[in-house]
Design a protein around this motif. Structure first.
Motif, mmCIF file in Angstrom:
data_model
loop_
_atom_site.group_PDB
_atom_site.id
_atom_site.type_symbol
_atom_site.label_atom_id
_atom_site.label_comp_id
_atom_site.label_asym_id
_atom_site.label_seq_id
_atom_site.Cartn_x
_atom_site.Cartn_y
_atom_site.Cartn_z
ATOM 1 N N ALA A 1 168.828 28.986 94.161
ATOM 2 C CA ALA A 1 168.748 30.346 93.624
ATOM 3 C C ALA A 1 168.226 30.368 92.187
ATOM 4 N N GLY A 2 168.071 29.193 91.573
ATOM 5 C CA GLY A 2 167.552 29.113 90.211
ATOM 6 C C GLY A 2 168.610 29.248 89.128
ATOM 7 N N ASN A 3 169.882 29.180 89.511
ATOM 8 C CA ASN A 3 170.978 29.319 88.546
ATOM 9 C C ASN A 3 171.386 27.998 87.911
ATOM 10 N N LEU A 4 170.874 26.907 88.448
ATOM 11 C CA LEU A 4 171.279 25.577 88.030
ATOM 12 C C LEU A 4 170.080 24.641 88.149
ATOM 13 N N VAL A 5 169.908 23.788 87.154
ATOM 14 C CA VAL A 5 168.860 22.764 87.196
ATOM 15 C C VAL A 5 169.565 21.421 87.334
ATOM 16 N N ILE A 6 169.236 20.694 88.399
ATOM 17 C CA ILE A 6 169.841 19.386 88.626
ATOM 18 C C ILE A 6 168.831 18.307 88.270
ATOM 19 N N HIS A 7 169.236 17.424 87.365
ATOM 20 C CA HIS A 7 168.430 16.274 86.971
ATOM 21 C C HIS A 7 169.020 15.069 87.707
ATOM 22 N N ARG A 8 168.395 14.726 88.824
ATOM 23 C CA ARG A 8 168.899 13.634 89.655
ATOM 24 C C ARG A 8 168.637 12.288 88.991
ATOM 25 N N TYR A 9 169.543 11.365 89.266
ATOM 26 C CA TYR A 9 169.503 10.054 88.629
ATOM 27 C C TYR A 9 168.129 9.398 88.722
ATOM 28 N N ALA A 10 167.530 9.427 89.898
ATOM 29 C CA ALA A 10 166.232 8.764 90.103
ATOM 30 C C ALA A 10 165.115 9.398 89.285
ATOM 31 N N GLU A 11 165.302 10.629 88.835
ATOM 32 C CA GLU A 11 164.280 11.339 88.058
ATOM 33 C C GLU A 11 164.432 11.125 86.551
ATOM 34 N N ILE A 12 165.524 10.531 86.138
ATOM 35 C CA ILE A 12 165.810 10.342 84.711
ATOM 36 C C ILE A 12 165.181 9.032 84.251
ATOM 37 N N ASP A 13 164.602 9.066 83.068
ATOM 38 C CA ASP A 13 163.949 7.900 82.495
ATOM 39 C C ASP A 13 164.906 6.694 82.510
ATOM 40 N N PRO A 14 164.446 5.526 82.978
ATOM 41 C CA PRO A 14 165.302 4.339 83.046
ATOM 42 C C PRO A 14 165.933 3.953 81.702
ATOM 43 N N ASP A 15 165.209 4.159 80.601
ATOM 44 C CA ASP A 15 165.788 3.858 79.283
ATOM 45 C C ASP A 15 166.982 4.769 78.995
ATOM 46 N N GLU A 16 166.860 6.039 79.360
ATOM 47 C CA GLU A 16 167.973 6.976 79.178
ATOM 48 C C GLU A 16 169.142 6.602 80.091
ATOM 49 N N GLN A 17 168.849 6.201 81.319
ATOM 50 C CA GLN A 17 169.905 5.751 82.235
ATOM 51 C C GLN A 17 170.691 4.601 81.606
ATOM 52 N N LYS A 18 169.963 3.642 81.045
ATOM 53 C CA LYS A 18 170.596 2.463 80.453
ATOM 54 C C LYS A 18 171.439 2.828 79.240
ATOM 55 N N ILE A 19 170.941 3.723 78.400
ATOM 56 C CA ILE A 19 171.697 4.154 77.219
ATOM 57 C C ILE A 19 173.056 4.721 77.638
ATOM 58 N N HIS A 20 173.057 5.584 78.655
ATOM 59 C CA HIS A 20 174.311 6.199 79.093
ATOM 60 C C HIS A 20 175.249 5.190 79.745
ATOM 61 N N ALA A 21 174.701 4.313 80.583
ATOM 62 C CA ALA A 21 175.538 3.302 81.236
ATOM 63 C C ALA A 21 176.155 2.364 80.200
ATOM 64 N N ASP A 22 175.360 1.941 79.207
ATOM 65 C CA ASP A 22 175.880 1.052 78.165
ATOM 66 C C ASP A 22 176.950 1.751 77.323
ATOM 67 N N TYR A 23 176.745 3.016 77.043
ATOM 68 C CA TYR A 23 177.747 3.781 76.279
ATOM 69 C C TYR A 23 179.077 3.823 77.051
ATOM 70 N N ILE A 24 178.994 4.079 78.336
ATOM 71 C CA ILE A 24 180.199 4.108 79.176
ATOM 72 C C ILE A 24 180.912 2.758 79.114
ATOM 73 N N ARG A 25 180.168 1.681 79.259
ATOM 74 C CA ARG A 25 180.764 0.337 79.230
ATOM 75 C C ARG A 25 181.481 0.083 77.899
ATOM 76 N N GLU A 26 180.859 0.489 76.805
ATOM 77 C CA GLU A 26 181.431 0.234 75.481
ATOM 78 C C GLU A 26 182.647 1.097 75.175
ATOM 79 N N HIS A 27 182.787 2.257 75.837
ATOM 80 C CA HIS A 27 183.854 3.199 75.483
ATOM 81 C C HIS A 27 184.840 3.490 76.622
ATOM 82 N N MET A 28 184.747 2.769 77.720
ATOM 83 C CA MET A 28 185.557 3.136 78.879
ATOM 84 C C MET A 28 187.058 2.935 78.676
#
Length: 171
Positions: free
Chosen positions: A124-151
């Protein structure tokens, strides 16, 4: 119309038992955004919300691990409790409202499959979903590493959540 999304059915009152992000007091939370309320229909041990309002006025959901949306929401029943007025509530930020006292429910929408409903909001256009496979691999890594460091900072339930969903991304 304000919404309170949850996986708990049969409520006639939304209790002021959550910690306010602004005052630290016990509050009941509501949102004017149905999409955001749907995202709140998840278990307490999955307190991983990766969505926010952007400049275009729409909610944007970012998957931070593969198939995040279907894993968290597919086949799950949710409840959208509604109140008709914001009288007595405090608008804390954007579409977010809180009450320091319990709030009676006016209506409830039962959502049989929260994931399917989220996809309808996307269509309906009320929500934009940014699926994992569409996200830049460098950005994926930044978030995963942040989670590991702060979990360890968020308690044992969230640590288990992170280990389950992110450990494959840390190699």
């Amino acid at each position: 119309m304000l919404y309170h999304g949850t996986t708990i059915g049969g409520l006639d009152t939304i209790k002021a038992n959550a910690d306010s992000h602004t005052s630290g007091k016990k509050v009941a939370y509501f949102t004017g955004d149905r999409c955001y309320a749907l995202i709140c229909c998840r278990g307490r041990n999955e307190n991983f919300v990766t969505m926010g309002l952007r400049k275009d006025g729409r909610q944007h959901y970012y998957e931070r691990f593969p198939d995040q949306l279907p894993i968290l929401y597919r086949g799950r029943q949710g409840y959208l409790y509604m109140i008709e007025t914001a009288a007595g509530l405090t608008n804390t930020k954007g579409h977010t409202w809180e009450s320091e006292s319990d709030v009676p429910v006016h209506r409830c929408e039962v959502v049989d499959d929260v994931y399917s409903e989220i996809l309808k909001e996307e269509k309906a256009g009320n929500l934009v979903i940014h699926r994992y496979a569409e996200i830049d691999p460098d950005e994926q890594k930044i978030h995963a590493d942040y989670i590991r460091e702060h979990m360890d900072e968020e308690g044992i339930e969230m640590k288990q959540f992170y280990l389950t969903h992110f450990s494959a991304l840390w190699s």
